[in-house]
Design an enzyme around this catalytic site. Structure first.
Site, PDB file in Angstrom:
ATOM      1  N   HIS A  44      91.690  17.975   6.078  1.00 36.99           N
ATOM      2  CA  HIS A  44      90.317  18.170   6.530  1.00 36.99           C
ATOM      3  C   HIS A  44      89.503  16.878   6.674  1.00 36.99           C
ATOM      4  O   HIS A  44      88.839  16.662   7.680  1.00 36.99           O
ATOM      5  CB  HIS A  44      89.581  19.086   5.555  1.00 36.99           C
ATOM      6  CG  HIS A  44      90.304  20.355   5.250  1.00 36.99           C
ATOM      7  ND1 HIS A  44      90.981  21.072   6.201  1.00 36.99           N
ATOM      8  CD2 HIS A  44      90.445  21.051   4.098  1.00 36.99           C
ATOM      9  CE1 HIS A  44      91.500  22.155   5.638  1.00 36.99           C
ATOM     10  NE2 HIS A  44      91.199  22.159   4.368  1.00 36.99           N
ATOM     11  N   LYS A  67      84.725  24.756  11.927  1.00 37.69           N
ATOM     12  CA  LYS A  67      83.355  24.925  11.437  1.00 37.69           C
ATOM     13  C   LYS A  67      82.385  24.524  12.539  1.00 37.69           C
ATOM     14  O   LYS A  67      82.560  23.478  13.179  1.00 37.69           O
ATOM     15  CB  LYS A  67      83.122  24.055  10.193  1.00 37.69           C
ATOM     16  CG  LYS A  67      83.869  24.546   8.947  1.00 37.69           C
ATOM     17  CD  LYS A  67      83.609  23.609   7.773  1.00 37.69           C
ATOM     18  CE  LYS A  67      84.462  23.949   6.558  1.00 37.69           C
ATOM     19  NZ  LYS A  67      83.975  25.079   5.781  1.00 37.69           N
TER      20      LYS A  67
HETATM   21  C1  BG6 Z   1      91.135  24.654   1.727  1.00 40.25           C
HETATM   22  C2  BG6 Z   1      91.661  24.046   0.477  1.00 40.25           C
HETATM   23  O1  BG6 Z   1      91.884  24.227   2.838  1.00 40.25           O
HETATM   24  O2  BG6 Z   1      89.782  24.286   1.908  1.00 40.25           O
HETATM   25  C3  BG6 Z   1      90.838  24.494  -0.703  1.00 40.25           C
HETATM   26  O3  BG6 Z   1      93.025  24.417   0.282  1.00 40.25           O
HETATM   27  C4  BG6 Z   1      89.376  24.211  -0.456  1.00 40.25           C
HETATM   28  O4  BG6 Z   1      91.291  23.855  -1.897  1.00 40.25           O
HETATM   29  C5  BG6 Z   1      88.925  24.754   0.893  1.00 40.25           C
HETATM   30  O5  BG6 Z   1      88.619  24.807  -1.494  1.00 40.25           O
HETATM   31  C6  BG6 Z   1      87.512  24.357   1.236  1.00 40.25           C
HETATM   32  O6  BG6 Z   1      87.142  25.003   2.407  1.00 40.25           O
HETATM   33  P1  BG6 Z   1      85.645  25.471   2.667  1.00 40.25           P
HETATM   34  O7  BG6 Z   1      85.652  26.012   4.047  1.00 40.25           O
HETATM   35  O8  BG6 Z   1      85.314  26.471   1.626  1.00 40.25           O
HETATM   36  O9  BG6 Z   1      84.836  24.214   2.524  1.00 40.25           O
END
Ligand code: BG6
Length: 487
Positions: A243, A185
């Site tokens: 994350h 990101k």
């Molecule tokens: C993914 C998860 O890695 O990241 C999901 O498996 C989650 O559960 C998603 O919703 C969130 O990513 P972003 O980029 O939409 O914030």
């Protein structure tokens, strides 16, 4: 097509073998991302071979891809671009075996001519990753290749060590790209620019000036079609050990000696080594009330759809500064923020009732949305007679740069980096194993899940977890020119 700056894309044509090609991630992100990279001219030549359990042919795959682009591409899909992309697609059903896959790759390489590279993308559940790796070995597709792996990288320390060992029997570590899309990101990379490109902030980036940090990623989304995956994974494995901890490392790491993969990994891994093992007493696990009645969910499921926790990094920079992490499904708002609370002044000379401190400490807030924002809030004098203080803020929005259109979506950025062989924004085996190690006490003795109402901010005990501080979300004030709210 706009001109692509030199050095941004890979030098060679790419054959992409996409495992899980008809799955959710592939449809939502990978196919639209590859379409964008190809259409924008970032990749000099490309062929994409979809692989999955589905018994379809190349035309069937093209139909799925077109439907995915129509639904999920952030850019318009015109007929000429689609025709160009469709000509790059082929499909091999998993059941067809290694010879069929080898044949398809050979045809793709012949069509590209010259010196192409292979990128294998494993967008598959954890139990399908090693069989896919074995298939690639049997098909003789390891040479000249890179492999992109999706999380979760194991489910605990033992399984992660085993997965890495098995993986290393086939692929060398420098061929492996463990993707964590939060690091792709734009605002995550901006944390590095902000911290290390300026002289202003780094001197106060430590326990002497920072009181606590929040990394808060509530989601309004539910499970969608992912009950099977989610039941085995839960919020901690799905979001935190991946994350949120990666973002925490960017926030907390020491300045690397160079902005290169090895020095950055070294500093991130030092943060992970300094993390104190997660104490289950510092964790709130939650489950939204209707979860157990959803399709594919065990009626007695103990899987958490929400998690909040306190982490400590026991090193010179951060000793005693709590990092509060929170994420969950079906919550009140979808947000992705990092919020840094600064220490309050040691003494106030302002008259009682002046308002100083009344709206919490000064904060630096990063919004991790693709079109990111930052805000620095502070107390200032309310215009007029007397001495009343209000919370004010300095704000930056990426929209102000006029370059929002240049932002690559996280997967696009990371796929391009992997094709270039650049590991900077990828995670390492060592880092991941250490994160499972610090997770051990929690995984062995998880606290019971507490129920929360969909549309809330999680179970009530989240307030005890963070006391005497308070969660920044929901924000109290509006971002300038925006729809969301900050403080
Ligand atoms: C993914 C998860 O890695 O990241 C999901 O498996 C989650 O559960 C998603 O919703 C969130 O990513 P972003 O980029 O939409 O914030």
């Amino acid at each position: 097509m706009r001109p692509v700056p030199a050095g941004v894309g890979p030098g060679q044509a790419q054959v992409v073998v996409l495992f899980g090609a008809t799955g959710d991630l592939s449809r939502r992100k990978l196919l639209p991302g590859l379409f964008q990279l190809v259409t924008a001219g970032f990749i000099p030549g490309c062929r994409i071979i979809g692989v999955s359990l589905d018994d379809i042919d190349a035309d069937g795959f093209r139909a799925i891809a077109l439907d995915a682009l129509r639904q999920f591409s952030s850019r318009a899909v015109n007929d000429a671009d689609w025709a160009h992309f469709a000509g790059m697609l082929d499909y091999v059903a998993l059941g067809a075996g290694p010879d069929a896959l080898r044949g398809s790759v050979a045809r793709a390489e012949l069509a590209l001519g010259g010196d192409s590279r292979r990128v294998h993308y494993l967008s598959v559940p954890p139990n399908a990753a090693l069989p896919a790796v074995r298939l690639l070995a049997e098909a003789g597709l390891v040479e000249r290749s890179r492999i992109i792996m999706e999380k979760p990288f194991g489910t605990d320390l033992e399984s992660a060590v085993l997965l890495n060992a098995r993986l290393h029997e086939v692929f060398a570590e420098d061929q492996i790209f463990r993707i964590d899309h939060f690091l792709g990101k734009e605002p995550a990379q901006n944390i590095l620019a902000f911290r290390f490109g300026n002289g202003l902030f780094e001197p106060i980036w430590n326990r002497n000036f920072i009181d606590h940090v929040q990394i808060d990623v509530p989601e309004t989304l539910g499970l969608g079609r992912r009950a099977g995956f989610y039941e085995q994974t839960g919020a901690y494995r799905d979001m935190v050990v991946t994350h949120l901890f990666q973002i925490l490392a960017f926030m907390a790491m020491e300045p690397p000696t160079a902005l290169e993969p090895a020095p950055i990994s070294e500093e991130k891994n030092k943060v992970f080594r300094s993390m104190v093992a997660i104490d289950p007493r510092n964790v709130v696990r939650g489950q939204y009330t209707s979860y157990r009645t959803e399709d594919g969910v065990d009626p007695e499921s103990d899987t958490e759809t929400f998690i909040a926790l306190k982490c400590l990094i026991d090193n010179w920079r951060w000793a005693g500064v709590p990092f509060f992490l929170r994420t969950g499904k079906r919550l009140a708002e979808g947000q992705r923020i990092i919020s840094i609370a600064f220490r309050e002044p040691p003494k106030s000379m302002f008259p009682a009732g002046s308002g100083v401190g009344a709206q919490g400490p000064d904060h630096l807030t990063f919004d991790l949305a693709d079109a990111s924002r930052m805000s620095l809030s502070f107390y200032g004098k309310r215009p007029g007679p007397g001495m009343r203080l209000d919370k004010l803020s300095l704000q930056f929005a990426m929209h102000d740069t006029g370059l929002v259109g240049e932002v690559l979506e996280a997967y696009e950025r990371l796929i391009l980096d992997a094709m270039r062989g650049d590991h900077t924004l990828f995670t390492t085996a060592e880092g991941i194993e250490r994160l499972w190690d610090v997770s051990k006490p929690l995984l062995e003795a998880p606290p019971p899940v507490r129920l929360y109402e969909p549309g809330s901010w999680g179970p009530k005990s989240i307030h005890q977890l963070i006391a005497p501080h308070a969660w920044r979300l929901p924000f109290e004030r509006v971002w300038r020119g925006g729809t969301t709210v900050t403080g």
